[in-house]
Design a protein around this motif. Sequence first.
Motif, PDB file in Angstrom:
ATOM      1  N   GLY A   1      -8.607  -4.311  -1.877  1.00  0.00           N
ATOM      2  CA  GLY A   1      -9.288  -4.742  -3.285  1.00  0.00           C
ATOM      3  C   GLY A   1      -8.953  -6.225  -3.333  1.00  0.00           C
ATOM      4  O   GLY A   1      -7.956  -6.959  -2.840  1.00  0.00           O
TER       5      GLY A   1
ATOM      6  N   ASN B   1      -7.793  -7.788  -5.702  1.00  0.00           N
ATOM      7  CA  ASN B   1      -6.551  -8.135  -6.566  1.00  0.00           C
ATOM      8  C   ASN B   1      -5.473  -8.256  -5.431  1.00  0.00           C
ATOM      9  O   ASN B   1      -4.368  -8.844  -6.013  1.00  0.00           O
ATOM     10  CB  ASN B   1      -6.245  -6.949  -7.365  1.00  0.00           C
ATOM     11  CG  ASN B   1      -6.071  -5.717  -6.761  1.00  0.00           C
ATOM     12  OD1 ASN B   1      -6.756  -5.341  -5.615  1.00  0.00           O
ATOM     13  ND2 ASN B   1      -5.308  -4.708  -7.467  1.00  0.00           N
TER      14      ASN B   1
ATOM     15  N   ALA C   1     -10.153   0.672  -2.028  1.00  0.00           N
ATOM     16  CA  ALA C   1      -9.112   0.171  -2.976  1.00  0.00           C
ATOM     17  C   ALA C   1      -7.503   0.405  -1.958  1.00  0.00           C
ATOM     18  O   ALA C   1      -7.498   1.618  -2.043  1.00  0.00           O
ATOM     19  CB  ALA C   1      -9.064   0.875  -4.135  1.00  0.00           C
TER      20      ALA C   1
ATOM     21  N   GLN D   1      -3.326  -0.904  -2.268  1.00  0.00           N
ATOM     22  CA  GLN D   1      -2.716  -1.855  -3.105  1.00  0.00           C
ATOM     23  C   GLN D   1      -1.232  -2.049  -2.108  1.00  0.00           C
ATOM     24  O   GLN D   1      -1.092  -1.178  -1.599  1.00  0.00           O
ATOM     25  CB  GLN D   1      -2.390  -1.179  -4.370  1.00  0.00           C
ATOM     26  CG  GLN D   1      -3.598  -1.018  -5.196  1.00  0.00           C
ATOM     27  CD  GLN D   1      -3.096  -0.328  -6.457  1.00  0.00           C
ATOM     28  OE1 GLN D   1      -1.932  -0.213  -6.924  1.00  0.00           O
ATOM     29  NE2 GLN D   1      -4.014   0.356  -7.208  1.00  0.00           N
TER      30      GLN D   1
END
Length: 167
Positions: free
Chosen positions: A68, A70, A165, A167
Amino acid sequence: MKFISIKILKQAIVEIAYTMALSSAFAATIFNATTTVQVSGKVQSVNTNTRTVTVINDAGIRESFQVGANVQGLDKLKAGTKVVGSANRSVRLTVLDSSPPVVPPSPNGDQTIARVAHVDNQNGFITLVDTTGASFIVQTNPPEASASVIPGTRVLVDLISAAPAAQ
């Protein structure tokens, strides 16, 4: 007389098999869901243009994940770096029946049999327990699909692909 009996028996077996195949084909309920999985291993490659990271886990299996926006510093991630995180994965659930799970997970982790432990029909969440006793939660798409199962139901869980996605 013997010849006619064998012929009739063979015809009956074929008709029963055909009926069973038809009934099981139409009886199966299949729907899509998403689950979150742990990702760990060593980075094999990074593509900053597509934001894709390829990781080799401890079992030697290669998996690619789209990371992602982020996640910062993707350009600094080098091959061989140990990474740990989570990723959303799309799965397909096929409703089987309510007998206890007996099939072990596939060696590559793409398929397993699980038992429905809990259903949240309002939000579309299903808690599953696989044959190793590990539990995980999937969210059905659409949420109303969760109404097709009740606790105790067995489902075949097929990993479809990595979702964008990590992380």
